[in-house]
Motif scaffolding. Structure first.
Motif, PDB file in Angstrom:
ATOM      1  N   TYR A   1       5.154 -21.694  22.125  1.00 42.01           N
ATOM      2  CA  TYR A   1       4.946 -20.274  21.848  1.00 42.01           C
ATOM      3  C   TYR A   1       4.015 -19.588  22.846  1.00 42.01           C
ATOM      4  O   TYR A   1       3.700 -18.406  22.680  1.00 42.01           O
TER       5      TYR A   1
ATOM      6  N   THR B   1      10.321 -16.110  25.911  1.00 43.30           N
ATOM      7  CA  THR B   1       9.060 -16.029  26.655  1.00 43.30           C
ATOM      8  C   THR B   1       9.242 -15.156  27.888  1.00 43.30           C
ATOM      9  O   THR B   1      10.358 -15.006  28.414  1.00 43.30           O
TER      10      THR B   1
ATOM     11  N   ASN C   1      14.673 -18.241  27.200  1.00 46.97           N
ATOM     12  CA  ASN C   1      14.826 -18.785  25.854  1.00 46.97           C
ATOM     13  C   ASN C   1      13.816 -19.904  25.614  1.00 46.97           C
ATOM     14  O   ASN C   1      13.555 -20.717  26.502  1.00 46.97           O
ATOM     15  N   VAL C   2      13.256 -19.955  24.404  1.00 47.13           N
ATOM     16  CA  VAL C   2      12.440 -21.096  24.004  1.00 47.13           C
ATOM     17  C   VAL C   2      13.366 -22.288  23.778  1.00 47.13           C
ATOM     18  O   VAL C   2      14.399 -22.156  23.111  1.00 47.13           O
TER      19      VAL C   2
ATOM     20  N   ASN D   1       5.090 -16.176  24.579  1.00 49.20           N
ATOM     21  CA  ASN D   1       6.189 -15.684  23.767  1.00 49.20           C
ATOM     22  C   ASN D   1       6.057 -14.171  23.614  1.00 49.20           C
ATOM     23  O   ASN D   1       4.981 -13.617  23.817  1.00 49.20           O
TER      24      ASN D   1
ATOM     25  N   SER E   1      13.225 -22.206  16.118  1.00 49.45           N
ATOM     26  CA  SER E   1      11.905 -21.740  16.562  1.00 49.45           C
ATOM     27  C   SER E   1      11.571 -20.318  16.152  1.00 49.45           C
ATOM     28  O   SER E   1      10.398 -19.929  16.144  1.00 49.45           O
ATOM     29  N   GLN E   2      12.579 -19.507  15.837  1.00 49.77           N
ATOM     30  CA  GLN E   2      12.316 -18.090  15.597  1.00 49.77           C
ATOM     31  C   GLN E   2      11.823 -17.830  14.177  1.00 49.77           C
ATOM     32  O   GLN E   2      12.299 -18.431  13.212  1.00 49.77           O
TER      33      GLN E   2
ATOM     34  N   HIS F   1      10.170  -9.893  20.192  1.00 49.82           N
ATOM     35  CA  HIS F   1      11.382  -9.359  20.815  1.00 49.82           C
ATOM     36  C   HIS F   1      12.185  -8.430  19.907  1.00 49.82           C
ATOM     37  O   HIS F   1      13.146  -7.798  20.360  1.00 49.82           O
TER      38      HIS F   1
ATOM     39  N   TYR G   1       6.527 -26.921  17.210  1.00 48.04           N
ATOM     40  CA  TYR G   1       6.611 -25.921  18.279  1.00 48.04           C
ATOM     41  C   TYR G   1       5.214 -25.462  18.693  1.00 48.04           C
ATOM     42  O   TYR G   1       4.928 -25.292  19.885  1.00 48.04           O
TER      43      TYR G   1
ATOM     44  N   GLY H   1       9.562 -12.906  16.331  1.00 49.34           N
ATOM     45  CA  GLY H   1       9.205 -13.591  17.571  1.00 49.34           C
ATOM     46  C   GLY H   1       9.664 -15.030  17.531  1.00 49.34           C
ATOM     47  O   GLY H   1      10.454 -15.430  16.679  1.00 49.34           O
ATOM     48  N   GLY H   2       9.147 -15.816  18.470  1.00 54.10           N
ATOM     49  CA  GLY H   2       9.431 -17.244  18.478  1.00 54.10           C
ATOM     50  C   GLY H   2      10.634 -17.658  19.286  1.00 54.10           C
ATOM     51  O   GLY H   2      10.904 -18.854  19.419  1.00 54.10           O
TER      52      GLY H   2
END
Length: 262
Positions: free
Chosen positions: A57, A77, A86-87, A60, A120-121, A63, A51, A73-74
């Motif tokens: 990221y 964006t 969403n990522v 990003n 990703s998070q 959140h 990632y 995070g992660g």
């Protein structure tokens, strides 16, 4: 000889390595350096770096903030409009609950009741959350540790006021934004979000910060909290040699020497 090997094997079983890649989480509140534990959680580190290297990221946002617990995070964006995007995520990574969720560690977030669902998070532990997170949902995989003065920045983020923007951003920290702004329908922008401009590799060496001593997760095996999959030997730095393999090799050497003497 055998006693010595057993001692070495026990030490190998109980020790964890700090050999790692170092990344920098660059935010509009300051930069946070993180030492990744490549050897102990190789698949998770490899997943995270995919990632990072893809640029996923960039822009990003942090959140989620739970004071005294985590900043997260992660996942989303900000691209100059709301709602947050969403990522894009890939295949979930196999859970590797080898290390403990103590203050200053970074770990993977995942779906409830699904140990192998992390993508990703990620989150940074604001406190010692080991009694909860080391066993919950198969154990949450710690894959790095904040170093240098990074936790100063993380703590500053943790002191920001939180707001409910809906969905996964129901506890989002915002800068220079007030309850009055929220009541008046003022939409937060890039000046209000804790923005991660990028995450970059700053040291890709196999051996970094050797003085770090990550805390092992000793709760997962005795709690019945899950059925974790042991780390594989793959990844950027490889895995530790199994202590039983060390013992086998040592006994083989002893047997060979006896045959030579005979």
């Amino acid at each position: 000889m055998i006693k010595t090997i057993l001692t070495i094997s026990t030490a190998a079983l109980m020790s964890f390595h700090a050999a790692a890649t170092v990344v920098e989480i660059r935010t509009n509140m300051g930069n946070i350096s993180v030492n990744l534990f490549d050897q102990d959680t190789p698949e998770t580190v490899e997943n995270f770096l995919e990632y990072v290297n893809s640029g996923a990221y960039a822009n990003n946002v942090i959140h989620r903030l739970e004071p005294g617990f985590v900043v997260q995070g992660g996942g989303f964006t900000y691209n100059n409009v709301l709602p947050l995007d969403n990522v894009a995520t890939g295949t979930p990574v196999t859970n590797e609950p080898e290390l403990s969720n103590v203050r200053g560690t970074i770990a993977m977030a995942k779906l409830a009741n699904d140990p192998n669902s992390a993508t990703s998070q990620w989150f940074i532990n604001l406190d010692d959350n080991s009694q909860n997170l080391d066993v919950q949902n198969g154990g949450f995989t710690v894959f790095g540790q904040v170093i240098d003065d990074g936790m100063t920045i993380v703590d500053e983020i943790s002191e920001l006021p939180r707001f409910n923007l809906g969905g996964a951003a129901s506890s989002i920290p915002l800068i220079d934004y007030t309850a009055a702004d929220a009541s008046n329908g003022v939409e937060p922008d890039e000046n209000n979000f804790v923005l991660i401009t990028d995450i970059v590799v700053t040291d890709a060496a196999a051996e970094t910060n050797p003085d770090l001593n990550p805390v092992p997760n000793t709760l997962i095996d005795s709690s019945g909290g899950g059925d974790p999959t042991p780390p594989s030997s793959g990844g950027s730095s490889g895995g530790s040699l199994n202590p039983l393999a060390l013992l086998f090799v040592a006994l083989s050497v002893v047997a060979f020497r006896r045959r030579v003497k005979a």
